[in-house]
Scaffold this active site. Structure first.
Site, PDB file in Angstrom:
ATOM      1  N   ASN A 209       0.850  -1.199   0.000  1.00 28.36           N
ATOM      2  CA  ASN A 209       0.000   0.000   0.000  1.00 28.36           C
ATOM      3  C   ASN A 209       0.882   1.244   0.000  1.00 28.36           C
ATOM      4  OD1 ASN A 209       0.626   0.721   2.828  1.00 28.36           O
ATOM      5  ND2 ASN A 209      -0.404  -1.220   3.236  1.00 28.36           N
ATOM      6  N   ASP A 277      -3.668  -6.476   4.790  1.00 26.75           N
ATOM      7  CA  ASP A 277      -4.664  -7.310   5.476  1.00 26.75           C
ATOM      8  C   ASP A 277      -4.747  -8.711   4.889  1.00 26.75           C
ATOM      9  OD1 ASP A 277      -5.614  -5.512   7.413  1.00 26.75           O
ATOM     10  OD2 ASP A 277      -6.660  -4.390   5.849  1.00 26.75           O
ATOM     11  N   LYS A 287       8.412 -17.144 -11.496  1.00 22.87           N
ATOM     12  CA  LYS A 287       7.726 -15.956 -12.010  1.00 22.87           C
ATOM     13  C   LYS A 287       6.482 -16.376 -12.805  1.00 22.87           C
ATOM     14  CE  LYS A 287       8.343 -12.020 -15.051  1.00 22.87           C
ATOM     15  NZ  LYS A 287       9.170 -11.409 -16.087  1.00 22.87           N
ATOM     16  N   PHE A 321      -4.219   3.174  14.954  1.00 24.47           N
ATOM     17  CA  PHE A 321      -4.574   4.153  13.929  1.00 24.47           C
ATOM     18  C   PHE A 321      -5.754   3.587  13.140  1.00 24.47           C
ATOM     19  CE2 PHE A 321      -1.563   7.702  13.151  1.00 24.47           C
ATOM     20  CZ  PHE A 321      -0.722   7.490  14.225  1.00 24.47           C
ATOM     21  N   LYS A 335     -13.129   0.120  15.748  1.00 18.43           N
ATOM     22  CA  LYS A 335     -11.780  -0.453  15.960  1.00 18.43           C
ATOM     23  C   LYS A 335     -11.303  -0.189  17.386  1.00 18.43           C
ATOM     24  CE  LYS A 335     -10.460  -0.282  11.115  1.00 18.43           C
ATOM     25  NZ  LYS A 335      -9.903   0.446   9.997  1.00 18.43           N
ATOM     26  N   LYS A 339     -10.577  -3.645  19.229  1.00 19.68           N
ATOM     27  CA  LYS A 339      -9.158  -3.961  19.389  1.00 19.68           C
ATOM     28  C   LYS A 339      -8.650  -3.592  20.792  1.00 19.68           C
ATOM     29  CE  LYS A 339      -8.389  -3.633  14.423  1.00 19.68           C
ATOM     30  NZ  LYS A 339      -7.371  -3.733  13.377  1.00 19.68           N
TER      31      LYS A 339
HETATM   32  O1  PMT Z   1       3.152   5.916   6.606  1.00 19.47           O
HETATM   33  P1  PMT Z   1       2.614   7.248   6.131  1.00 19.47           P
HETATM   34  O2  PMT Z   1       2.806   7.472   4.666  1.00 19.47           O
HETATM   35  O3  PMT Z   1       3.130   8.391   6.972  1.00 19.47           O
HETATM   36  O4  PMT Z   1       1.038   7.216   6.336  1.00 19.47           O
HETATM   37  C1  PMT Z   1       0.497   7.212   7.619  1.00 19.47           C
HETATM   38  C2  PMT Z   1      -0.672   6.207   7.739  1.00 19.47           C
HETATM   39  C3  PMT Z   1      -1.819   6.660   6.853  1.00 19.47           C
HETATM   40  C4  PMT Z   1      -0.189   4.801   7.328  1.00 19.47           C
HETATM   41  C5  PMT Z   1      -1.071   6.205   9.248  1.00 19.47           C
HETATM   42  O5  PMT Z   1      -1.486   7.481   9.613  1.00 19.47           O
HETATM   43  C6  PMT Z   1      -2.201   5.212   9.498  1.00 19.47           C
HETATM   44  O6  PMT Z   1      -3.367   5.507   9.378  1.00 19.47           O
HETATM   45  N1  PMT Z   1      -1.819   3.968   9.882  1.00 19.47           N
HETATM   46  C7  PMT Z   1      -2.767   2.822  10.003  1.00 19.47           C
HETATM   47  C8  PMT Z   1      -2.974   2.188   8.673  1.00 19.47           C
HETATM   48  C9  PMT Z   1      -3.929   0.983   8.752  1.00 19.47           C
HETATM   49  O7  PMT Z   1      -3.526  -0.120   8.487  1.00 19.47           O
HETATM   50  O8  PMT Z   1      -5.106   1.302   9.179  1.00 19.47           O
HETATM   51  P2  PMT Z   1      -6.335   0.226   9.384  1.00 19.47           P
HETATM   52  O9  PMT Z   1      -7.497   1.083   9.711  1.00 19.47           O
HETATM   53  O10 PMT Z   1      -6.385  -0.676   8.212  1.00 19.47           O
HETATM   54  O11 PMT Z   1      -5.872  -0.596  10.640  1.00 19.47           O
HETATM   55  C10 PMT Z   1      -6.256  -0.263  11.963  1.00 19.47           C
HETATM   56  C11 PMT Z   1      -5.148  -0.534  12.915  1.00 19.47           C
HETATM   57  O12 PMT Z   1      -4.843  -1.932  12.911  1.00 19.47           O
HETATM   58  C12 PMT Z   1      -3.849   0.164  12.618  1.00 19.47           C
HETATM   59  O13 PMT Z   1      -3.265   0.616  13.813  1.00 19.47           O
HETATM   60  C13 PMT Z   1      -2.983  -0.908  11.957  1.00 19.47           C
HETATM   61  O14 PMT Z   1      -1.573  -0.709  12.245  1.00 19.47           O
HETATM   62  C14 PMT Z   1      -3.499  -2.166  12.642  1.00 19.47           C
HETATM   63  N2  PMT Z   1      -3.421  -3.391  11.819  1.00 19.47           N
HETATM   64  C15 PMT Z   1      -4.048  -3.450  10.617  1.00 19.47           C
HETATM   65  C16 PMT Z   1      -4.002  -4.635   9.896  1.00 19.47           C
HETATM   66  C17 PMT Z   1      -3.327  -5.745  10.415  1.00 19.47           C
HETATM   67  N3  PMT Z   1      -3.284  -6.879   9.753  1.00 19.47           N
HETATM   68  N4  PMT Z   1      -2.736  -5.655  11.609  1.00 19.47           N
HETATM   69  C18 PMT Z   1      -2.769  -4.497  12.321  1.00 19.47           C
HETATM   70  O15 PMT Z   1      -2.207  -4.415  13.411  1.00 19.47           O
END
Ligand code: PMT
Length: 398
Positions: A209, A277, A287, A321, A335, A339
């Protein structure tokens, strides 16, 4: 004021080297233990004996000489230092450190230390203004190194302009201010995740991403400057880890999951990463050939790291986040609860100057106690400070 602080002073080869003796003397008077490392060039300007007499410690000049005591071996000084002060810092030392060159005692020690490093710049005006020099200074500043800028005046070479070593009194005051600065996270262990993860499809392709890591790295840098011991687990980014963090690079979400699980024994966990995810079900070890007009692929869910940490957490403050493109508030609050977070930082990644791969962000923070704080657009470093302020508050409430 500096009682008991271990300060390593690096002296490099400029005419202002003699002023370093005054700096060492002032640091000693403040109660610091001072260890001096001189570059070979600097010994042409001042004798090591001068620094040895003032610091009352053996002065290291040569990486290959027989150690007088094992305590001055470079790794030992790198570990022992509470702060490094390079005075004077010439264009040469700035260029070397900015480019990862470690070819003498001072540069190898600097490379090995996690302590804060201050460079007191001094050089000819034209050298100081040179774009290569300025870009090296910017590079080092971005890495978290500190600059004590030179003054303007008449230089030893006769030129008039910027490049004169700052007043020794001011240099020492900068060191005193460093230690006097409030460090609300002093002694706290913080685990931060940053950046994207990559899921391999075949040996040449992967899905990922747009995360650049900027948000997570900004939090890591500010946490270090507030006294925390920081472990930064990061997916692949173009960024250099801030000085002073324990850095663990990972590639896939499973790698990040494993690294987080091994490092859960901390006070605070902040998950700014954007882990993929899903991963492909059947990784192809060869390949994949482009035979068909349409290609399909099956994906399976990766572990949700944050959710698992939320289930396992005991005393830890847990910050997540939420990167959303719609219904930001509803999804973020979901979330927050699912979480088991203390608070969540939500950003709408479709908004200009927010989210992925920009230096700024626009966030709303939802607390588990029901409090909501919405912020205007600001630098990610400022967002980092706001997050860490809230973390410090939560730690205090415990
Ligand atoms: O890295 P930058 O370019 O500075 O951009 C910043 C950002 C947009 C990445 C950051 O501000 C941000 O939003 N990070 C969280 C991105 C994310 O995966 O969001 P989510 O809403 O999909 O996930 C929710 C939370 O679960 C997040 O804290 C994530 O780290 C966590 N997660 C998600 C998926 C996964 N498989 N395991 C996780 O722990």
């Amino acid at each position: 004021m500096l009682s008991g602080k271990n300060i390593v002073v690096g002296v490099t080869g400029g005419i202002a080297a003699y002023k370093a003796a005054d700096v060492v003397s002032r640091l000693k008077k403040q109660g610091a233990n001072v260890y001096v490392i001189m570059t070979e060039h600097s010994t042409k300007f001042v004798q090591p004996l001068t620094f040895q007499s003032i610091s009352q410690n053996y002065v290291v000049t040569d990486m290959f000489e027989d150690p007088k005591t094992w305590d001055v071996e470079h790794i030992s000084l790198a570990k022992r230092a509470d702060l490094f002060l390079i005075v004077p810092a010439t264009a040469n030392i700035i260029g070397k450190v900015a480019n990862g060159i470690a070819d003498d005692m001072l540069t190898t020690t600097l490379m090995a230390t996690l302590a804060p490093v201050y460079f007191a710049l001094a050089m000819n005006t034209k050298m100081y203004e040179n774009r290569i020099m300025q870009s090296n200074v910017k590079k080092l500043t971005d890495y978290g190194y500190q600059m004590i800028l030179p003054e303007s005046g008449r230089l030893a070479c006769g030129d008039v302009g910027a490049g004169k070593l700052a007043n020794p009194e001011l240099i020492v005051q900068t060191v005193i201010d460093h230690f006097a600065r409030p460090k609300p996270l002093s002694g706290k262990r913080i685990l931060i995740t940053a950046g994207p993860t990559r899921e391999a499809i075949d040996p040449v392709r992967y899905i990922t991403n747009h995360s650049s890591g900027k948000m997570g790295y900004a939090i890591a840098e500010k946490a270090v400057s507030q006294g925390a011991q920081v472990t930064l687990i990061s997916g692949p980014t173009q960024l250099t880890p801030p000085v002073g963090v324990h850095y663990i690079p990972v590639v896939s979400t499973k790698d990040m999951f494993d690294a987080v699980m091994e490092n859960l024994d901390v006070d605070v966990i902040i998950k700014a990463a954007a882990p993929a995810d899903y991963k492909v079900v059947n990784y192809s070890s060869e390949k994949i050939k482009k035979n068909d007009a349409v290609m399909s692929m099956d994906f399976e869910k990766n572990p949700d790291i944050l959710k698992r940490v939320g289930e396992l957490k005991k005393h830890q403050i847990l910050v997540g986040f939420a990167a959303e493109t719609q219904n930001v508030e509803a999804y973020a609050k979901k979330k927050l609860i699912e979480k088991n977070l203390d608070f969540i930082v939500a950003n709408d990644v479709t908004v200009k100057n927010a989210g992925f791969d920009v230096d700024t962000n626009i966030v709303t923070i939802y607390d588990k106690n029901g409090k909501t704080d919405a912020y205007d657009c600001m630098e990610k470093s400022e967002v980092a400070l706001i997050i860490l302020d809230k973390v410090a508050q939560k730690l205090q409430e415990k």
